[in-house]
Design a protein around this motif. Structure first.
Motif, PDB file in Angstrom:
ATOM      1  N   THR A  41      39.237  54.259  25.891  1.00  0.00           N
ATOM      2  CA  THR A  41      39.823  55.446  25.259  1.00  0.00           C
ATOM      3  C   THR A  41      39.387  55.487  23.797  1.00  0.00           C
ATOM      4  N   TYR A  42      38.877  56.624  23.371  1.00  0.00           N
ATOM      5  CA  TYR A  42      38.424  56.817  21.996  1.00  0.00           C
ATOM      6  C   TYR A  42      39.383  57.772  21.292  1.00  0.00           C
ATOM      7  N   ILE A  43      39.810  57.396  20.082  1.00  0.00           N
ATOM      8  CA  ILE A  43      40.761  58.216  19.332  1.00  0.00           C
ATOM      9  C   ILE A  43      40.227  58.472  17.932  1.00  0.00           C
ATOM     10  N   GLU A  44      40.242  59.737  17.525  1.00  0.00           N
ATOM     11  CA  GLU A  44      39.799  60.106  16.176  1.00  0.00           C
ATOM     12  C   GLU A  44      40.888  60.955  15.510  1.00  0.00           C
ATOM     13  N   ALA A  66      39.338  60.714  25.573  1.00  0.00           N
ATOM     14  CA  ALA A  66      39.306  60.777  24.118  1.00  0.00           C
ATOM     15  C   ALA A  66      40.470  61.621  23.631  1.00  0.00           C
ATOM     16  N   ILE A  67      40.949  61.280  22.447  1.00  0.00           N
ATOM     17  CA  ILE A  67      42.032  62.019  21.811  1.00  0.00           C
ATOM     18  C   ILE A  67      41.609  62.309  20.381  1.00  0.00           C
ATOM     19  N   ILE A  68      41.649  63.582  20.016  1.00  0.00           N
ATOM     20  CA  ILE A  68      41.313  63.946  18.647  1.00  0.00           C
ATOM     21  C   ILE A  68      42.510  64.625  17.997  1.00  0.00           C
ATOM     22  N   ASN A  69      42.550  64.532  16.692  1.00  0.00           N
ATOM     23  CA  ASN A  69      43.662  65.102  15.934  1.00  0.00           C
ATOM     24  C   ASN A  69      43.147  65.540  14.573  1.00  0.00           C
ATOM     25  N   ASP A  70      43.811  66.522  14.019  1.00  0.00           N
ATOM     26  CA  ASP A  70      43.553  66.917  12.642  1.00  0.00           C
ATOM     27  C   ASP A  70      44.756  67.706  12.147  1.00  0.00           C
ATOM     28  N   VAL A 181      38.691  65.581  26.548  1.00  0.00           N
ATOM     29  CA  VAL A 181      39.309  65.298  25.253  1.00  0.00           C
ATOM     30  C   VAL A 181      40.672  65.973  25.156  1.00  0.00           C
ATOM     31  N   GLU A 182      41.674  65.209  24.761  1.00  0.00           N
ATOM     32  CA  GLU A 182      42.994  65.759  24.451  1.00  0.00           C
ATOM     33  C   GLU A 182      43.004  66.137  22.977  1.00  0.00           C
TER      34      GLU A 182
END
Length: 303
Positions: A41-44, A66-70, A181-182
């Protein structure tokens, strides 16, 4: 390593501090056996323009989630539209591009200012918001994203002869990648609940300004000061306790003050190295050049 531009999916916007140029350095900090691991699992938590996201998901197809956030709501809206409604976004961008390119320079500036006002009204549909976000990025000065104290986008018009406002090929490739991607919007700390074994984080937070004048872009109206940098360090320590691996990038204060050990002291429990990077966006050519950035990781602590 394959270069980012050989992959079909790549950043759909220009972005201050984008990491395309540092992908080789980032790869050196990743676990050497990353390509052999299963169900990574990749998280940014600070996804920004997504250079690392799009590269790593194509370089390592064994990253199954993958989980991305901003914290930037309009940016995250754009990611979500590209993921779930890319064809309608392409239609809207094509319409805007056709209208814009038919205008002379004076008319283009007026068109830009009109669309910037519409964007700042924040009452548009998701597709319209995403289209305006991309349009403004492709036509504003130097592709900056900057907001004032009221959260209004205020970057001036940029005089580009033939900007590519609608890049259909990239948008469709990005949409395909984003299907696994979440997409989250909010404070970086909300990604902590995903920490665990076989989880890799990459942090690219708003950089600590080297000088007062270098803080030209306010990523969010509340900024990201030293207290936030310390909170991020504490977060890294917490996810490390849950056996997650992380790599983080930031500015190197020693570019301007050899006695400034802010990050060296803050992250003393982890591996810290310095790499060379080009300063890509500056209003004066004399202000561009190669500088040092820091890379922080706990991967060396694990292997």
């Amino acid at each position: 390593m394959k270069k980012l531009y050989t992959y079909p999916a790549k950043p759909f916007v220009k972005w201050v501090g984008g990491k395309t140029q540092l992908l080789d350095d980032i790869k050196k900090f990743l676990p050497s056996d990353l390509s052999q691991r299963n169900d990574v699992t990749y998280i940014e938590p600070f996804v920004g323009g997504g250079a690392v996201l799009f590269w790593i998901l194509q370089e390592y197809p064994n990253i199954t989630k993958a989980i991305i956030n901003d914290i930037n709501e309009e940016l995250i809206c754009t990611y979500r539209v590209i993921k779930s409604d890319v064809e309608n976004l392409i239609l809207e961008l094509t319409r805007i591009q056709t209208e814009y390119l038919a205008l002379d320079n004076v008319e283009r500036k007026n068109y830009f200012l009109f669309q910037r006002n519409r964007f700042n009204e924040k009452n548009n549909s998701d597709v319209k918001t995403a289209a305006l976000f991309i349009f403004l990025n492709r036509t504003c000065f130097n592709g900056l994203y900057r907001v004032n104290s009221k959260g209004k986008f205020n970057v001036p018009y940029g005089k580009y002869t033939n900007p590519k406002i609608c890049d259909e090929e990239t948008l469709r490739a990005d949409s395909a990648i984003l299907q696994r991607v979440e997409v989250l919007c909010g404070d970086f700390a909300q990604t902590g609940k995903y920490a665990g074994d076989n989880v890799l984080y990459y942090f690219d937070p708003p950089y600590r300004p080297l000088t007062e004048t270098s803080a030209f872009t306010s990523y969010a109206k509340n900024g990201f000061d030293d207290a936030e940098q310390m909170r991020l360090c504490n977060f890294c320590e917490q996810i490390a306790k849950h056996k997650s691996l992380f790599v983080a990038s930031n500015s190197d204060p020693q570019n301007v003050d050899n006695e400034d050990y802010f990050f060296d002291h803050l992250y003393k429990r982890f591996s810290i190295k310095r790499v060379s990077a080009a300063r890509m966006i500056n209003s004066k050519g004399s202000g561009r050049g190669t500088i040092s950035e820091i890379m922080i990781s706990n991967v060396a602590n694990v292997y």
